[in-house]
Enzyme design. Structure first.
Site, PDB file in Angstrom:
ATOM      1  CG  HIS A 155       0.284   9.800   1.405  1.00  0.00           C
ATOM      2  ND1 HIS A 155       0.315  10.574   0.077  1.00  0.00           N
ATOM      3  CD2 HIS A 155       0.900   8.617   0.723  1.00  0.00           C
ATOM      4  CE1 HIS A 155       0.617  10.007  -0.774  1.00  0.00           C
ATOM      5  NE2 HIS A 155       0.862   8.991  -0.645  1.00  0.00           N
TER       6      HIS A 155
ATOM      7  CB  ILE B 294      -6.324  -0.884   1.324  1.00  0.00           C
ATOM      8  CG1 ILE B 294      -6.514   0.171   0.382  1.00  0.00           C
ATOM      9  CG2 ILE B 294      -7.342  -0.214   2.613  1.00  0.00           C
ATOM     10  CD1 ILE B 294      -7.599   0.167  -0.363  1.00  0.00           C
TER      11      ILE B 294
ATOM     12  CB  VAL C  79      -3.539  10.023  -2.724  1.00  0.00           C
ATOM     13  CG1 VAL C  79      -4.626  10.700  -2.219  1.00  0.00           C
ATOM     14  CG2 VAL C  79      -3.821   8.399  -3.014  1.00  0.00           C
TER      15      VAL C  79
END
Length: 131
Positions: free
Chosen positions: A93, A30, A89
């Protein structure tokens, strides 16, 4: 406590999903560096990529490869770059980033997109994913 990505996996937080199977999920970042910046994650919350079990790591790379191929078919670019940074985070990922120059890998870049542009792009990439 669940990470943001675990909340996305559970459907508690919305995401622009581009591919999914029983173990992994890919969705648009995002705050993308460039149009098409995509994240591939294991659904199981593991902080560091090197802490994944060997077979899960290999499957994450296979999944990321398939998403990358679809991304390259969808977004105009010279190639797809891959990065594993993981500071934002604490959930493994893989960043897949369409590249036209090395500047596209600069994480201080932010490409602005509307909700409609995100939805349209996610659908276009989904149409090209072969899992």
């Amino acid at each position: 406590m669940s990470t943001l990505f675990t909340k996305i996996v559970k459907g508690e937080v919305p995401a622009y999903k581009v591919a999914e199977n029983s173990q992994f999920l890919a969705f648009l970042d995002i705050r993308p560096n460039v149009k098409g910046h995509t994240l591939c994650i294991p659904k199981k919350e593991v902080d560091k990529i090197w802490d994944l079990e060997e077979d899960v790591y290999q499957e994450l790379m296979r999944f990321s490869r398939r998403v990358s191929i679809a991304l390259e078919k969808t977004v105009s670019c010279k190639r797809i770059g891959m990065a594993v940074v993981g500071l934002e985070v604490p959930h493994t990922h893989v960043h897949l980033i369409p590249l036209n120059s090395m500047k596209d890998m600069d994480f201080s870049n932010h490409y602005e997109m509307t909700d409609e542009e995100f939805k349209s792009l996610a659908e276009a990439i989904q149409a090209n994913v072969e899992l």
